[in-house]
Design a protein around this motif. Structure first.
Motif, PDB file in Angstrom:
ATOM      1  N   THR A 108       0.837  -1.207   0.000  1.00 28.52           N
ATOM      2  CA  THR A 108       0.000   0.000   0.000  1.00 28.52           C
ATOM      3  C   THR A 108       0.867   1.250   0.000  1.00 28.52           C
ATOM      4  O   THR A 108       0.550   2.247  -0.674  1.00 28.52           O
ATOM      5  CB  THR A 108      -0.939   0.007   1.225  1.00 28.52           C
ATOM      6  OG1 THR A 108      -1.692  -1.201   1.258  1.00 28.52           O
ATOM      7  CG2 THR A 108      -1.900   1.184   1.151  1.00 28.52           C
ATOM      8  N   GLN A 109       1.977   1.224   0.735  1.00 30.38           N
ATOM      9  CA  GLN A 109       2.906   2.350   0.757  1.00 30.38           C
ATOM     10  C   GLN A 109       3.432   2.671  -0.634  1.00 30.38           C
ATOM     11  O   GLN A 109       3.495   3.840  -1.031  1.00 30.38           O
ATOM     12  CB  GLN A 109       4.084   2.051   1.688  1.00 30.38           C
ATOM     13  CG  GLN A 109       3.830   2.363   3.140  1.00 30.38           C
ATOM     14  CD  GLN A 109       5.077   2.163   3.985  1.00 30.38           C
ATOM     15  OE1 GLN A 109       5.982   1.414   3.629  1.00 30.38           O
ATOM     16  NE2 GLN A 109       5.136   2.825   5.118  1.00 30.38           N
ATOM     17  N   PHE A 110       3.811   1.646  -1.373  1.00 32.45           N
ATOM     18  CA  PHE A 110       4.370   1.863  -2.703  1.00 32.45           C
ATOM     19  C   PHE A 110       3.335   2.476  -3.647  1.00 32.45           C
ATOM     20  O   PHE A 110       3.645   3.395  -4.412  1.00 32.45           O
ATOM     21  CB  PHE A 110       4.919   0.561  -3.284  1.00 32.45           C
ATOM     22  CG  PHE A 110       6.322   0.274  -2.859  1.00 32.45           C
ATOM     23  CD1 PHE A 110       7.390   0.838  -3.540  1.00 32.45           C
ATOM     24  CD2 PHE A 110       6.583  -0.531  -1.770  1.00 32.45           C
ATOM     25  CE1 PHE A 110       8.691   0.603  -3.139  1.00 32.45           C
ATOM     26  CE2 PHE A 110       7.883  -0.781  -1.362  1.00 32.45           C
ATOM     27  CZ  PHE A 110       8.943  -0.213  -2.057  1.00 32.45           C
ATOM     28  N   PHE A 111       2.114   1.984  -3.582  1.00 33.48           N
ATOM     29  CA  PHE A 111       1.073   2.556  -4.431  1.00 33.48           C
ATOM     30  C   PHE A 111       0.724   3.980  -3.995  1.00 33.48           C
ATOM     31  O   PHE A 111       0.449   4.844  -4.835  1.00 33.48           O
ATOM     32  CB  PHE A 111      -0.170   1.665  -4.426  1.00 33.48           C
ATOM     33  CG  PHE A 111      -0.021   0.422  -5.251  1.00 33.48           C
ATOM     34  CD1 PHE A 111       0.139   0.497  -6.626  1.00 33.48           C
ATOM     35  CD2 PHE A 111      -0.022  -0.829  -4.658  1.00 33.48           C
ATOM     36  CE1 PHE A 111       0.291  -0.646  -7.400  1.00 33.48           C
ATOM     37  CE2 PHE A 111       0.127  -1.985  -5.411  1.00 33.48           C
ATOM     38  CZ  PHE A 111       0.281  -1.888  -6.792  1.00 33.48           C
ATOM     39  N   LEU A 112       0.759   4.231  -2.691  1.00 30.45           N
ATOM     40  CA  LEU A 112       0.470   5.576  -2.203  1.00 30.45           C
ATOM     41  C   LEU A 112       1.575   6.555  -2.596  1.00 30.45           C
ATOM     42  O   LEU A 112       1.305   7.710  -2.943  1.00 30.45           O
ATOM     43  CB  LEU A 112       0.296   5.562  -0.683  1.00 30.45           C
ATOM     44  CG  LEU A 112      -0.167   6.880  -0.045  1.00 30.45           C
ATOM     45  CD1 LEU A 112      -1.488   7.340  -0.643  1.00 30.45           C
ATOM     46  CD2 LEU A 112      -0.307   6.723   1.463  1.00 30.45           C
ATOM     47  N   LEU A 113       2.831   6.109  -2.562  1.00 28.67           N
ATOM     48  CA  LEU A 113       3.938   6.952  -3.030  1.00 28.67           C
ATOM     49  C   LEU A 113       3.771   7.296  -4.503  1.00 28.67           C
ATOM     50  O   LEU A 113       4.100   8.406  -4.938  1.00 28.67           O
ATOM     51  CB  LEU A 113       5.272   6.238  -2.805  1.00 28.67           C
ATOM     52  CG  LEU A 113       5.800   6.212  -1.374  1.00 28.67           C
ATOM     53  CD1 LEU A 113       7.003   5.270  -1.264  1.00 28.67           C
ATOM     54  CD2 LEU A 113       6.185   7.606  -0.896  1.00 28.67           C
ATOM     55  N   THR A 114       3.241   6.352  -5.280  1.00 27.79           N
ATOM     56  CA  THR A 114       2.971   6.611  -6.696  1.00 27.79           C
ATOM     57  C   THR A 114       1.872   7.651  -6.855  1.00 27.79           C
ATOM     58  O   THR A 114       1.968   8.556  -7.693  1.00 27.79           O
ATOM     59  CB  THR A 114       2.553   5.297  -7.400  1.00 27.79           C
ATOM     60  OG1 THR A 114       3.545   4.303  -7.162  1.00 27.79           O
ATOM     61  CG2 THR A 114       2.407   5.509  -8.896  1.00 27.79           C
ATOM     62  N   VAL A 115       0.827   7.525  -6.047  1.00 27.41           N
ATOM     63  CA  VAL A 115      -0.263   8.502  -6.068  1.00 27.41           C
ATOM     64  C   VAL A 115       0.253   9.886  -5.683  1.00 27.41           C
ATOM     65  O   VAL A 115      -0.142  10.902  -6.277  1.00 27.41           O
ATOM     66  CB  VAL A 115      -1.398   8.062  -5.115  1.00 27.41           C
ATOM     67  CG1 VAL A 115      -2.408   9.190  -4.907  1.00 27.41           C
ATOM     68  CG2 VAL A 115      -2.102   6.828  -5.665  1.00 27.41           C
ATOM     69  N   MET A 116       1.154   9.935  -4.710  1.00 19.65           N
ATOM     70  CA  MET A 116       1.735  11.215  -4.295  1.00 19.65           C
ATOM     71  C   MET A 116       2.569  11.833  -5.418  1.00 19.65           C
ATOM     72  O   MET A 116       2.640  13.057  -5.558  1.00 19.65           O
ATOM     73  CB  MET A 116       2.575  11.018  -3.034  1.00 19.65           C
ATOM     74  CG  MET A 116       1.737  10.647  -1.806  1.00 19.65           C
ATOM     75  SD  MET A 116       2.702  10.068  -0.390  1.00 19.65           S
ATOM     76  CE  MET A 116       3.354  11.605   0.230  1.00 19.65           C
ATOM     77  N   SER A 117       3.218  10.982  -6.226  1.00 19.59           N
ATOM     78  CA  SER A 117       3.952  11.483  -7.401  1.00 19.59           C
ATOM     79  C   SER A 117       2.992  12.112  -8.402  1.00 19.59           C
ATOM     80  O   SER A 117       3.275  13.172  -8.975  1.00 19.59           O
ATOM     81  CB  SER A 117       4.724  10.346  -8.076  1.00 19.59           C
ATOM     82  OG  SER A 117       5.658   9.776  -7.206  1.00 19.59           O
ATOM     83  N   TYR A 118       1.859  11.443  -8.624  1.00 17.91           N
ATOM     84  CA  TYR A 118       0.842  11.987  -9.528  1.00 17.91           C
ATOM     85  C   TYR A 118       0.298  13.307  -8.995  1.00 17.91           C
ATOM     86  O   TYR A 118       0.072  14.255  -9.768  1.00 17.91           O
ATOM     87  CB  TYR A 118      -0.295  10.977  -9.699  1.00 17.91           C
ATOM     88  CG  TYR A 118      -1.445  11.496 -10.520  1.00 17.91           C
ATOM     89  CD1 TYR A 118      -1.312  11.685 -11.903  1.00 17.91           C
ATOM     90  CD2 TYR A 118      -2.663  11.810  -9.919  1.00 17.91           C
ATOM     91  CE1 TYR A 118      -2.368  12.179 -12.660  1.00 17.91           C
ATOM     92  CE2 TYR A 118      -3.722  12.302 -10.668  1.00 17.91           C
ATOM     93  CZ  TYR A 118      -3.569  12.474 -12.036  1.00 17.91           C
ATOM     94  OH  TYR A 118      -4.617  12.970 -12.785  1.00 17.91           O
ATOM     95  N   ASP A 119       0.117  13.396  -7.680  1.00 13.74           N
ATOM     96  CA  ASP A 119      -0.350  14.635  -7.059  1.00 13.74           C
ATOM     97  C   ASP A 119       0.623  15.784  -7.326  1.00 13.74           C
ATOM     98  O   ASP A 119       0.206  16.902  -7.652  1.00 13.74           O
ATOM     99  CB  ASP A 119      -0.513  14.418  -5.558  1.00 13.74           C
ATOM    100  CG  ASP A 119      -0.817  15.712  -4.817  1.00 13.74           C
ATOM    101  OD1 ASP A 119      -1.932  16.238  -4.979  1.00 13.74           O
ATOM    102  OD2 ASP A 119       0.068  16.200  -4.078  1.00 13.74           O
ATOM    103  N   ARG A 120       1.925  15.520  -7.221  1.00 15.66           N
ATOM    104  CA  ARG A 120       2.931  16.551  -7.504  1.00 15.66           C
ATOM    105  C   ARG A 120       2.920  16.921  -8.996  1.00 15.66           C
ATOM    106  O   ARG A 120       3.115  18.081  -9.354  1.00 15.66           O
ATOM    107  CB  ARG A 120       4.318  16.052  -7.103  1.00 15.66           C
ATOM    108  CG  ARG A 120       4.553  15.891  -5.614  1.00 15.66           C
ATOM    109  CD  ARG A 120       4.413  17.201  -4.845  1.00 15.66           C
ATOM    110  NE  ARG A 120       3.016  17.497  -4.547  1.00 15.66           N
ATOM    111  CZ  ARG A 120       2.525  18.711  -4.422  1.00 15.66           C
ATOM    112  NH1 ARG A 120       3.293  19.761  -4.581  1.00 15.66           N
ATOM    113  NH2 ARG A 120       1.246  18.917  -4.140  1.00 15.66           N
TER     114      ARG A 120
END
Length: 317
Positions: A108-120
Motif C-alpha cells: 500500500t505504501q508503494f502505491f500511495l507513493l505513486t499517487v503522491m507522485s501523480y499529485d505533484r
C-alpha cells in the motif's frame, strides 16, 4: 521419513546472542520506534486540526504517516519484547498474521507513493486545474484503490503460504516473520511460492516506478520552462522530500524482496529489513516536515494554542 507433526510455534533467532549487543539494539530500536510513532502521529494530528493543511498533498501525507505507524508497529514491538524478555517464540497464527499485515502495509505504501507522485505532477504541470482534479472524493478513491490493490496482491500469496509444511525445524533466521526465512525452513515444494513472490515484487516495483518516473519526467520538463530561478527552486523544493523518501523505499525493498532465491544467506536481509522497519519510518516525518514551511508553521501554531490554553487554565485556577 520426515516428521510431519504440525508446527504451532516458531523461534525467531534475531540478530545475536551477545547480551551487550542485544542491549544496544534494544535501546536504539526503542528510541527509533518512539520517535517514529511521535513524528508520524504529529503529522496526522496537524493535518486534522490545521485548516491550511486541508489539501490533497497533506491528505496523502497523513495516510502515509498512518501506514508508517502500522508498518513499524507490526513487527518492532514484538522484537523489542523478545530482546527485553529473551522469549523468542511466536505462534504459527501470529507469525502468519504478521506477514500478512506487513506485506499489505508495504505494498500500500508503494502505491500511495505513486499517487503522491501523480499529485505533484498535477500541482506543478496543471496548477490551474489542481483543485478540480485532486478534489476530496478523488483523493479518497485513490487511497481506497491503494489498499484494495495491495489486498488483491497479498491474498493469493498468503494462501500459498498457508500450504507450507515444516518438518525438521521451527527456527526462523530473522527477527520477524517473513516469507523468505519461512521458505528456507519449509520441507514443501516452494518453487511456486518463490516465483510468485518474485513476480509480484517485480511487478509492483516496475509498475509503480514507471509511473513515478513518468510523473517526474513531466515535472522536471515543466519546471525547467519556468522563467525565473526562484520559481524553479520553489517547485523543486516541493518535490525534494518525496524524492528522498522514494529513494529510501525503493532502494531498500528492491534489495530485500527481489533476490533470486530465498535459500541465500539472510544476514544482509535482516540488516536491511531492520533499517526499513525502524529507521525509515522514523526519518520520513523529519524529511517531510523540516523542508516544509507550512507544516512547521502549523506545528508552531499548535504549540502556541496548547501553551495559551494551559495559561488560561492556570489563571482560572
Amino acid at each position: 521419513m520426515r516428521n510431519h507433526t504440525a508446527i504451532t510455534t516458531f523461534i525467531l533467532l534475531g540478530f545475536t546472542d551477545d547480551p551487550q549487543l542485544q542491549k544496544i539494539i534494544f535501546v536504539s530500536l526503542l528510541i527509533a520506534y518512539l520517535l517514529s510513532i511521535t513524528g508520524n502521529m504529529t503529522i496526522i494530528l496537524l493535518v486534522l486540526v490545521d485548516n491550511h493543511l486541508k489539501t490533497a498533498m497533506y491528505y496523502f501525507l497523513q495516510n502515509f504517516s498512518f501506514l508508517e505507524i502500522s508498518f513499524t508497529s507490526a513487527c518492532i514491538p514484538k522484537f523489542l519484547y523478545s530482546l527485553s524478555t529473551g522469549d523468542r517464540t511466536i505462534t504459527y497464527n501470529d507469525c502468519l498474521s504478521q506477514i500478512f499485515f506487513v506485506y499489505v502495509f508495504v505494498i500500500t505504501q508503494f502505491f500511495l507513493l505513486t499517487v503522491m507522485s501523480y499529485d505533484r505532477y498535477v500541482a506543478i504541470c496543471k496548477p490551474l486545474h489542481y483543485v478540480t482534479i485532486m478534489n476530496r472524493r478523488v483523493c479518497k478513491m485513490l487511497v481506497f484503490c491503494c489498499w484494495v490493490t495491495a489486498l488483491l496482491m497479498v491474498i493469493p500469496l498468503f494462501f500459498l503460504l498457508l500450504g507450507l509444511e515444516f518438518c525438521d525445524s521451527n527456527a526462523i533466521d530473522h527477527f520477524a516473520c517473513d516469507v523468505n526465512p519461512l521458505i528456507k525452513i519449509s520441507c514443501s515444494d516452494t518453487v511456486l511460492l518463490e516465483q510468485m513472490v518474485i513476480i509480484c515484487s517485480v511487478l509492483i516495483f516496475i509498475l509503480t516506478l514507471v509511473c513515478v518516473v513518468l510523473s517526474y519526467v513531466y515535472i522536471v520538463r515543466t519546471i525547467l520552462r519556468f522563467p525565473s530561478a526562484q520559481q524553479r527552486k520553489k517547485a523543486f523544493s516541493t518535490c525534494s522530500s518525496h524524492m528522498i523518501v522514494l529513494s529510501i523505499s525503493y532502494g531498500s525493498c528492491i534489495f530485500v524482496y527481489t533476490k533470486p532465491s530465498a535459500k541465500d544467506d539472510m544476514t544482509m536481509n535482516k540488516g536491511i529489513t531492520l533499517l526499513n522497519t525502524s529507521i525509515s519510518p522514523m526519518l520520513n516525518p523529519f524529511i517531510y516536515t523540516l523542508r516544509n514551511k507550512q507544516v512547521i508553521q502549523a506545528f508552531n501554531d499548535l504549540i502556541k494554542k496548547l501553551y495559551y490554553s494551559e495559561g488560561i487554565r492556570g489563571m482560572l485556577k
